[in-house]
Scaffold this motif. Sequence first.
Motif, PDB file in Angstrom:
ATOM      1  N   ALA A 108       0.830  -1.205   0.000  1.00  0.00           N
ATOM      2  CA  ALA A 108       0.000   0.000   0.000  1.00  0.00           C
ATOM      3  C   ALA A 108       0.865   1.255   0.000  1.00  0.00           C
ATOM      4  O   ALA A 108       0.483   2.266  -0.601  1.00  0.00           O
ATOM      5  CB  ALA A 108      -0.925  -0.005   1.208  1.00  0.00           C
ATOM      6  N   ARG A 109       2.019   1.215   0.625  1.00  0.00           N
ATOM      7  CA  ARG A 109       2.932   2.369   0.629  1.00  0.00           C
ATOM      8  C   ARG A 109       3.559   2.571  -0.755  1.00  0.00           C
ATOM      9  O   ARG A 109       3.774   3.695  -1.185  1.00  0.00           O
ATOM     10  CB  ARG A 109       4.028   2.169   1.667  1.00  0.00           C
ATOM     11  CG  ARG A 109       3.555   2.359   3.082  1.00  0.00           C
ATOM     12  CD  ARG A 109       4.696   2.225   4.066  1.00  0.00           C
ATOM     13  NE  ARG A 109       4.186   2.327   5.436  1.00  0.00           N
ATOM     14  CZ  ARG A 109       4.721   1.731   6.473  1.00  0.00           C
ATOM     15  NH1 ARG A 109       5.797   0.977   6.334  1.00  0.00           N
ATOM     16  NH2 ARG A 109       4.198   1.884   7.670  1.00  0.00           N
ATOM     17  N   ASN A 110       3.866   1.456  -1.439  1.00  0.00           N
ATOM     18  CA  ASN A 110       4.530   1.548  -2.740  1.00  0.00           C
ATOM     19  C   ASN A 110       3.542   1.818  -3.878  1.00  0.00           C
ATOM     20  O   ASN A 110       3.899   2.451  -4.875  1.00  0.00           O
ATOM     21  CB  ASN A 110       5.304   0.267  -3.044  1.00  0.00           C
ATOM     22  CG  ASN A 110       6.454   0.058  -2.068  1.00  0.00           C
ATOM     23  OD1 ASN A 110       6.959   1.024  -1.498  1.00  0.00           O
ATOM     24  ND2 ASN A 110       6.848  -1.190  -1.869  1.00  0.00           N
ATOM     25  N   ASP A 111       2.334   1.317  -3.779  1.00  0.00           N
ATOM     26  CA  ASP A 111       1.338   1.454  -4.840  1.00  0.00           C
ATOM     27  C   ASP A 111       0.054   2.012  -4.228  1.00  0.00           C
ATOM     28  O   ASP A 111      -0.642   1.315  -3.489  1.00  0.00           O
ATOM     29  CB  ASP A 111       1.091   0.086  -5.483  1.00  0.00           C
ATOM     30  CG  ASP A 111       0.105   0.137  -6.627  1.00  0.00           C
ATOM     31  OD1 ASP A 111      -0.238   1.254  -7.079  1.00  0.00           O
ATOM     32  OD2 ASP A 111      -0.333  -0.944  -7.057  1.00  0.00           O
ATOM     33  N   GLU A 112      -0.277   3.255  -4.556  1.00  0.00           N
ATOM     34  CA  GLU A 112      -1.431   3.913  -3.945  1.00  0.00           C
ATOM     35  C   GLU A 112      -2.754   3.290  -4.393  1.00  0.00           C
ATOM     36  O   GLU A 112      -3.759   3.401  -3.694  1.00  0.00           O
ATOM     37  CB  GLU A 112      -1.416   5.402  -4.273  1.00  0.00           C
ATOM     38  CG  GLU A 112      -0.282   6.127  -3.580  1.00  0.00           C
ATOM     39  CD  GLU A 112      -0.322   7.615  -3.870  1.00  0.00           C
ATOM     40  OE1 GLU A 112      -1.365   8.111  -4.329  1.00  0.00           O
ATOM     41  OE2 GLU A 112       0.689   8.262  -3.616  1.00  0.00           O
ATOM     42  N   SER A 113      -2.771   2.631  -5.526  1.00  0.00           N
ATOM     43  CA  SER A 113      -4.020   2.033  -6.000  1.00  0.00           C
ATOM     44  C   SER A 113      -4.214   0.606  -5.463  1.00  0.00           C
ATOM     45  O   SER A 113      -5.217  -0.029  -5.765  1.00  0.00           O
ATOM     46  CB  SER A 113      -4.049   2.022  -7.526  1.00  0.00           C
ATOM     47  OG  SER A 113      -3.023   1.173  -8.006  1.00  0.00           O
ATOM     48  N   PHE A 114      -3.262   0.120  -4.663  1.00  0.00           N
ATOM     49  CA  PHE A 114      -3.354  -1.251  -4.134  1.00  0.00           C
ATOM     50  C   PHE A 114      -4.616  -1.453  -3.302  1.00  0.00           C
ATOM     51  O   PHE A 114      -5.316  -2.445  -3.445  1.00  0.00           O
ATOM     52  CB  PHE A 114      -2.102  -1.585  -3.305  1.00  0.00           C
ATOM     53  CG  PHE A 114      -2.181  -2.887  -2.583  1.00  0.00           C
ATOM     54  CD1 PHE A 114      -2.108  -4.080  -3.271  1.00  0.00           C
ATOM     55  CD2 PHE A 114      -2.364  -2.934  -1.206  1.00  0.00           C
ATOM     56  CE1 PHE A 114      -2.194  -5.292  -2.611  1.00  0.00           C
ATOM     57  CE2 PHE A 114      -2.456  -4.143  -0.538  1.00  0.00           C
ATOM     58  CZ  PHE A 114      -2.372  -5.321  -1.248  1.00  0.00           C
ATOM     59  N   LEU A 115      -4.920  -0.508  -2.433  1.00  0.00           N
ATOM     60  CA  LEU A 115      -6.092  -0.648  -1.560  1.00  0.00           C
ATOM     61  C   LEU A 115      -7.406  -0.602  -2.335  1.00  0.00           C
ATOM     62  O   LEU A 115      -8.410  -1.140  -1.875  1.00  0.00           O
ATOM     63  CB  LEU A 115      -6.076   0.423  -0.469  1.00  0.00           C
ATOM     64  CG  LEU A 115      -4.963   0.288   0.575  1.00  0.00           C
ATOM     65  CD1 LEU A 115      -5.032   1.440   1.568  1.00  0.00           C
ATOM     66  CD2 LEU A 115      -5.048  -1.030   1.299  1.00  0.00           C
ATOM     67  N   ASP A 116      -7.395   0.016  -3.521  1.00  0.00           N
ATOM     68  CA  ASP A 116      -8.609   0.045  -4.343  1.00  0.00           C
ATOM     69  C   ASP A 116      -8.944  -1.339  -4.898  1.00  0.00           C
ATOM     70  O   ASP A 116     -10.100  -1.617  -5.211  1.00  0.00           O
ATOM     71  CB  ASP A 116      -8.444   1.030  -5.503  1.00  0.00           C
ATOM     72  CG  ASP A 116      -8.302   2.467  -5.016  1.00  0.00           C
ATOM     73  OD1 ASP A 116      -8.814   2.750  -3.902  1.00  0.00           O
ATOM     74  OD2 ASP A 116      -7.695   3.293  -5.721  1.00  0.00           O
ATOM     75  N   HIS A 117      -7.944  -2.195  -5.019  1.00  0.00           N
ATOM     76  CA  HIS A 117      -8.136  -3.523  -5.603  1.00  0.00           C
ATOM     77  C   HIS A 117      -8.189  -4.628  -4.540  1.00  0.00           C
ATOM     78  O   HIS A 117      -8.346  -5.799  -4.886  1.00  0.00           O
ATOM     79  CB  HIS A 117      -7.012  -3.843  -6.593  1.00  0.00           C
ATOM     80  CG  HIS A 117      -6.894  -2.840  -7.686  1.00  0.00           C
ATOM     81  ND1 HIS A 117      -7.849  -2.689  -8.666  1.00  0.00           N
ATOM     82  CD2 HIS A 117      -5.946  -1.897  -7.945  1.00  0.00           C
ATOM     83  CE1 HIS A 117      -7.491  -1.721  -9.477  1.00  0.00           C
ATOM     84  NE2 HIS A 117      -6.337  -1.222  -9.063  1.00  0.00           N
TER      85      HIS A 117
END
Length: 152
Positions: A108-117
Amino acid sequence: MSRKSVSVWCTKFNSGRESVEDEARSGRPISTSTAETIDAVEKLLRSDRRLKIREMATKLDLPKTTVHEIVHEKLNFRKVCARWVPKMLTADHKTKRMRISIEHLNRARNDESFLDHLITEDETWVHYSTPYNKRDSMTWKHPELPVPKKFK
């Protein structure tokens, strides 16, 4: 005191009695809680903590009052219900959960869209068991032992 009781006591004192204490007499002993019966009750109780006083008395061929006295006063056992806890997590379960949580946090820190998926859900565990009523699920517990736990 009734008139008849006073008459009986007067007759006894006139015939030479000097004490109001009961004299020794033969008959049934006051209590059957000997060291052997206490050990037998404790052994039976530790083998199955769900036994009722009546069942123990029947198995040991003792009066219910004697078994009750031994269990509560001599052995200090009390009937308790198990405490409900959500899950039984072992150290391995906790370690895996911690590792996965850290992995998700790093992603989640490295990829901001991770939590959306990310899709989350609540675990539902379905167990088949014959439910006991509260009284039947109670067990005997000694004061030095921890409270038993029942996992959902």
